[in-house]
Each structure stands twice: as C-alpha cells, then as structure tokens.
Design a protein around this motif. Structure first.
Motif, PDB file in Angstrom:
ATOM      1  N   GLU A  51       2.536   8.976  -8.714  1.00 36.41           N
ATOM      2  CA  GLU A  51       1.825  10.254  -8.627  1.00 36.41           C
ATOM      3  C   GLU A  51       1.698  10.765  -7.190  1.00 36.41           C
ATOM      4  O   GLU A  51       1.358  11.926  -6.965  1.00 36.41           O
ATOM      5  CB  GLU A  51       0.431  10.121  -9.250  1.00 36.41           C
ATOM      6  CG  GLU A  51      -0.463   9.066  -8.624  1.00 36.41           C
ATOM      7  CD  GLU A  51      -0.289   7.697  -9.252  1.00 36.41           C
ATOM      8  OE1 GLU A  51      -1.211   6.866  -9.106  1.00 36.41           O
ATOM      9  OE2 GLU A  51       0.765   7.456  -9.887  1.00 36.41           O
ATOM     10  N   CYS A  52       1.980   9.886  -6.221  1.00 39.97           N
ATOM     11  CA  CYS A  52       1.909  10.307  -4.814  1.00 39.97           C
ATOM     12  C   CYS A  52       3.266  10.771  -4.274  1.00 39.97           C
ATOM     13  O   CYS A  52       3.325  11.431  -3.234  1.00 39.97           O
ATOM     14  CB  CYS A  52       1.389   9.164  -3.947  1.00 39.97           C
ATOM     15  SG  CYS A  52      -0.351   8.759  -4.211  1.00 39.97           S
TER      16      CYS A  52
ATOM     17  N   ARG B 208       0.841  -1.202   0.000  1.00 38.35           N
ATOM     18  CA  ARG B 208       0.000   0.000   0.000  1.00 38.35           C
ATOM     19  C   ARG B 208       0.876   1.252   0.000  1.00 38.35           C
ATOM     20  O   ARG B 208       1.902   1.303   0.664  1.00 38.35           O
ATOM     21  CB  ARG B 208      -0.944   0.000   1.206  1.00 38.35           C
ATOM     22  CG  ARG B 208      -1.963  -1.132   1.147  1.00 38.35           C
ATOM     23  CD  ARG B 208      -2.953  -1.079   2.301  1.00 38.35           C
ATOM     24  NE  ARG B 208      -3.941  -2.142   2.180  1.00 38.35           N
ATOM     25  CZ  ARG B 208      -5.061  -2.040   1.480  1.00 38.35           C
ATOM     26  NH1 ARG B 208      -5.332  -0.905   0.851  1.00 38.35           N
ATOM     27  NH2 ARG B 208      -5.910  -3.046   1.407  1.00 38.35           N
ATOM     28  N   CYS B 209       0.430   2.210  -0.739  1.00 41.20           N
ATOM     29  CA  CYS B 209       1.168   3.468  -0.866  1.00 41.20           C
ATOM     30  C   CYS B 209       1.274   4.160   0.491  1.00 41.20           C
ATOM     31  O   CYS B 209       0.292   4.257   1.231  1.00 41.20           O
ATOM     32  CB  CYS B 209       0.460   4.362  -1.883  1.00 41.20           C
ATOM     33  SG  CYS B 209       1.169   6.020  -2.036  1.00 41.20           S
ATOM     34  N   THR B 210       2.475   4.626   0.791  1.00 39.45           N
ATOM     35  CA  THR B 210       2.718   5.286   2.069  1.00 39.45           C
ATOM     36  C   THR B 210       1.866   6.536   2.236  1.00 39.45           C
ATOM     37  O   THR B 210       1.463   6.882   3.356  1.00 39.45           O
ATOM     38  CB  THR B 210       4.215   5.662   2.184  1.00 39.45           C
ATOM     39  OG1 THR B 210       5.000   4.480   2.025  1.00 39.45           O
ATOM     40  CG2 THR B 210       4.523   6.303   3.523  1.00 39.45           C
ATOM     41  N   ARG B 211       1.552   7.203   1.126  1.00 40.80           N
ATOM     42  CA  ARG B 211       0.799   8.453   1.224  1.00 40.80           C
ATOM     43  C   ARG B 211      -0.712   8.230   1.205  1.00 40.80           C
ATOM     44  O   ARG B 211      -1.408   8.654   2.131  1.00 40.80           O
ATOM     45  CB  ARG B 211       1.186   9.387   0.088  1.00 40.80           C
ATOM     46  CG  ARG B 211       0.462  10.742   0.162  1.00 40.80           C
ATOM     47  CD  ARG B 211       0.864  11.639  -0.980  1.00 40.80           C
ATOM     48  NE  ARG B 211       0.209  12.933  -0.887  1.00 40.80           N
ATOM     49  CZ  ARG B 211       0.258  13.868  -1.825  1.00 40.80           C
ATOM     50  NH1 ARG B 211       0.969  13.640  -2.930  1.00 40.80           N
ATOM     51  NH2 ARG B 211      -0.356  15.007  -1.676  1.00 40.80           N
ATOM     52  N   CYS B 212      -1.232   7.561   0.166  1.00 41.25           N
ATOM     53  CA  CYS B 212      -2.688   7.447   0.022  1.00 41.25           C
ATOM     54  C   CYS B 212      -3.254   6.155   0.608  1.00 41.25           C
ATOM     55  O   CYS B 212      -4.471   6.006   0.703  1.00 41.25           O
ATOM     56  CB  CYS B 212      -3.092   7.574  -1.441  1.00 41.25           C
ATOM     57  SG  CYS B 212      -2.626   6.138  -2.458  1.00 41.25           S
ATOM     58  N   LYS B 213      -2.372   5.212   0.966  1.00 43.06           N
ATOM     59  CA  LYS B 213      -2.758   3.948   1.587  1.00 43.06           C
ATOM     60  C   LYS B 213      -3.500   2.995   0.657  1.00 43.06           C
ATOM     61  O   LYS B 213      -3.980   1.948   1.093  1.00 43.06           O
ATOM     62  CB  LYS B 213      -3.619   4.189   2.852  1.00 43.06           C
ATOM     63  CG  LYS B 213      -3.022   5.164   3.851  1.00 43.06           C
ATOM     64  CD  LYS B 213      -1.619   4.751   4.271  1.00 43.06           C
ATOM     65  CE  LYS B 213      -1.038   5.760   5.267  1.00 43.06           C
ATOM     66  NZ  LYS B 213       0.379   5.459   5.596  1.00 43.06           N
ATOM     67  N   LYS B 214      -3.593   3.326  -0.626  1.00 43.97           N
ATOM     68  CA  LYS B 214      -4.218   2.424  -1.587  1.00 43.97           C
ATOM     69  C   LYS B 214      -3.179   1.450  -2.123  1.00 43.97           C
ATOM     70  O   LYS B 214      -1.977   1.724  -2.085  1.00 43.97           O
ATOM     71  CB  LYS B 214      -4.859   3.209  -2.727  1.00 43.97           C
ATOM     72  CG  LYS B 214      -6.027   4.086  -2.280  1.00 43.97           C
ATOM     73  CD  LYS B 214      -6.634   4.835  -3.465  1.00 43.97           C
ATOM     74  CE  LYS B 214      -7.793   5.725  -3.012  1.00 43.97           C
ATOM     75  NZ  LYS B 214      -8.384   6.477  -4.157  1.00 43.97           N
TER      76      LYS B 214
ATOM     77  N   LYS C 297       4.932  20.286  -4.534  1.00 40.33           N
ATOM     78  CA  LYS C 297       4.086  19.161  -4.954  1.00 40.33           C
ATOM     79  C   LYS C 297       4.406  18.652  -6.365  1.00 40.33           C
ATOM     80  O   LYS C 297       3.617  17.928  -6.959  1.00 40.33           O
ATOM     81  CB  LYS C 297       2.600  19.523  -4.862  1.00 40.33           C
ATOM     82  CG  LYS C 297       2.181  20.111  -3.517  1.00 40.33           C
ATOM     83  CD  LYS C 297       2.549  19.190  -2.369  1.00 40.33           C
ATOM     84  CE  LYS C 297       2.132  19.804  -1.031  1.00 40.33           C
ATOM     85  NZ  LYS C 297       2.599  18.994   0.127  1.00 40.33           N
TER      86      LYS C 297
ATOM     87  N   TRP D 275       5.501   3.837  -2.780  1.00 42.18           N
ATOM     88  CA  TRP D 275       4.697   5.016  -3.116  1.00 42.18           C
ATOM     89  C   TRP D 275       4.185   4.860  -4.558  1.00 42.18           C
ATOM     90  O   TRP D 275       4.886   4.325  -5.422  1.00 42.18           O
ATOM     91  CB  TRP D 275       5.528   6.303  -3.077  1.00 42.18           C
ATOM     92  CG  TRP D 275       6.197   6.613  -1.757  1.00 42.18           C
ATOM     93  CD1 TRP D 275       7.162   5.894  -1.130  1.00 42.18           C
ATOM     94  CD2 TRP D 275       5.946   7.746  -0.921  1.00 42.18           C
ATOM     95  NE1 TRP D 275       7.547   6.502   0.040  1.00 42.18           N
ATOM     96  CE2 TRP D 275       6.824   7.648   0.203  1.00 42.18           C
ATOM     97  CE3 TRP D 275       5.084   8.833  -1.006  1.00 42.18           C
ATOM     98  CZ2 TRP D 275       6.835   8.587   1.218  1.00 42.18           C
ATOM     99  CZ3 TRP D 275       5.106   9.780   0.008  1.00 42.18           C
ATOM    100  CH2 TRP D 275       5.966   9.654   1.109  1.00 42.18           C
ATOM    101  N   HIS D 276       2.962   5.332  -4.814  1.00 40.41           N
ATOM    102  CA  HIS D 276       2.557   5.525  -6.200  1.00 40.41           C
ATOM    103  C   HIS D 276       3.433   6.631  -6.783  1.00 40.41           C
ATOM    104  O   HIS D 276       3.835   7.561  -6.072  1.00 40.41           O
ATOM    105  CB  HIS D 276       1.091   5.999  -6.282  1.00 40.41           C
ATOM    106  CG  HIS D 276       0.098   4.937  -5.940  1.00 40.41           C
ATOM    107  ND1 HIS D 276      -0.700   5.012  -4.824  1.00 40.41           N
ATOM    108  CD2 HIS D 276      -0.225   3.778  -6.572  1.00 40.41           C
ATOM    109  CE1 HIS D 276      -1.485   3.948  -4.784  1.00 40.41           C
ATOM    110  NE2 HIS D 276      -1.214   3.179  -5.823  1.00 40.41           N
TER     111      HIS D 276
END
Length: 294
Positions: free
Chosen positions: A199-200, A176-182, A207, A196-197
């Motif tokens: 894009e994340c 799961r992505c560290t930022r968005c958790k998806k 940004k 990380w994704h």
C-alpha cells in the motif's frame, strides 16, 4: 495414574473365655485368638486360608498379622510394595504406575520425564511445559531472548538458537518499509533492492498503487504508465499520444519528431514507411510514389 493408598486390613482379633468354636473347622476357640466375621468367628489359620488376600508381587497369602497395602484392586505385603527399578519401599512414598510397573517418583522422572533445555532440571509429570523441535522447557523457562519475558502460549519466532516473541522479533529483525519506516511482517514488494508495503508503493504522480501493475521510473521515482507518458514520454507526431515503449512498442525518430511504428505511415496512401525510404513534406511524410506525384 499415581498415588499412595495403604491400609492394615482384616477384622480385629479377640480371645474367648467360654465355649466357642471356629465357624469353619469347628475347633474350640477357648483361650485362642480368633477373628470375628459377619457369619461367625474364625481361628487364625482358617481366617488366613479363607479370607486373606494374595500378594500381587510374591503371590503368597497376606496373613492377618502382616501390614497389607493395596492399590487399584491389587494387594501387597508391605515389604513387597517396592519400586520396580530401584527396589525402594513405596509404603510411605508417592509413586507412579507405568503399565504394570510401580515406580518411585525419582525413577519415573529419570526414565520417562524430560529435562528443561534452559535450567537443565527435570520437567515433572503433570507440570506445565512447552515442547518445540524435540526440546522441552518449563513454561516459565521459555523466555524471549530479547525482552526476557516468558512467551507462554503466545506466538514466537525461532532464530538459530534464540527464540523471540513477535513484537521483539519485528523490532529487531523485520525489514522496514522505505516509505513509512514501519516493519513489514508479511508480503510487500521490492523496488531498487528496498522493501515497501504494497500500500506504500504508489505512483509518484497520481498515488495509484503499483503492486502488480506496469510502471517505470524517472529520477528513481516510480510512475504508472499514464503519469509517465503524460509527464516525460515523447509524443507521437501522428496520433499525439505518448510513446512509452510498454508492450514491446517501438518508435521511429526523424530530426525532432517521433512516431509509433504503426503511426509511421505515408500521409497520402497510408502505407507503412517503417524500414522504407520516405520524403518529408513540411509536417507530412510521404512515400516515394506519392512524392513523385507532386
């Protein structure tokens, strides 16, 4: 191909009570059995000799009084129409033709069909099945190890001896992505051993996506070169631009001032002072020759 085709062949026999001769041997049929054909009556011996079919198995004639079975232009005595493997009669049984061999369904399944790896029952010819990595399943037996639903024609992911539909695998195993958790299903980047994704993974300041770009970190937060230089880097006393160290850049420090290597020059003659002696003159630095002229 498979099927069961059988019939009792030959025209009907009869008995004559008046003068009547066999169309072939011309012997009288008076009081004898005969078979009526389109071109005339035949005594039984003449009929068998001229019109009876030859058994494909034993190669003998199939007489008028025998039950005759036929399949794909091949004719058999009833007792010759048998399974090639177990010798079981196929007269009233479903069968399969494998090459030139006639096989009952049990022998065909035993020799040519596979067993379902899940239920261990035979996968019957013509039934819906799934084959993967040398193994076979009934379609309804190939199920997701997590949700227990048949996978059917959907995509699946093997994991050792288990098989998962894509949603279950992603939920159970995918990082799961560290930022968005998806979940990350493909690609992505790794930063500080965390996924990380793309894009994340962006600059903490502006940004801007950092995937494939130079970046640095401050307090474990990633920054692009521009933001890091603006927020945290030392400023060159000559050109006032940030000293980031990217691109192999080196710098010189003296007291509380800093210079890029290519900016550390004599203020009068512009000679590089890197590795040489210099004389500070208020805000300027001078080479020894220029300082001796003062």
């Amino acid at each position: 191909s498979a099927g069961l085709l059988a019939g009792e062949g030959g025209p009907q026999t009869g008995t004559m009570t008046e003068c009547f001769d066999c169309d072939n041997c011309k012997e009288s049929l008076y009081g004898r059995k005969y078979i009526q054909m389109d071109n005339g009556p035949y005594c039984i011996p003449c009929y068998d000799a001229h019109f009876a079919n030859t058994c494909d198995e034993c190669k003998e004639l199939i007489g008028h009084d025998c039950r005759e079975l036929y399949y794909e232009d091949r004719h058999y005595h009833e007792h010759c129409f048998r399974c090639f493997r177990c010798d079981r009669s196929l007269a009233d049984e479903p069968f399969t033709c494998q090459g030139e061999e006639l096989l009952c369904n049990d022998c065909y399944c035993s020799e040519f069909s596979s067993k379902c790896i899940a239920c261990e029952k035979t996968v019957m010819p013509g039934s819906r099945k799934l084959e993967y990595n040398g193994q076979t399943w009934h379609e309804h037996c190939f199920i997701c190890s997590s949700c227990q639903q048949p996978i059917g024609s959907r995509s699946f992911i093997p994991d050792k001896k288990d098989y998962y539909c894509v949603p279950c695998y992603e939920s159970k195993f995918a990082p799961r992505c560290t930022r968005c958790k998806k979940t990350l299903t493909k690609g992505g980047v790794t930063y500080r051993d965390e996924p990380w994704h793309k894009e994340c993974f962006v600059c903490t300041g502006c940004k801007t996506p950092l995937a494939g770009q130079q970046f640095t970190s401050q307090d474990d937060n990633p920054y692009c070169v521009k933001c890091f230089g603006s927020l945290y880097a030392k400023k060159c006393s000559a050109c006032t631009k940030p000293i980031t160290g990217f691109g192999g850049g080196k710098y010189v420090s003296f007291e509380d001032r800093h210079w890029h290597h290519n900016c550390f020059n004599c203020a009068r003659c512009n000679t590089s002072l890197v590795g040489k002696g210099f004389i500070p003159d208020n805000d300027e630095i001078l080479c020894r020759d220029c300082s001796s002229d003062l």
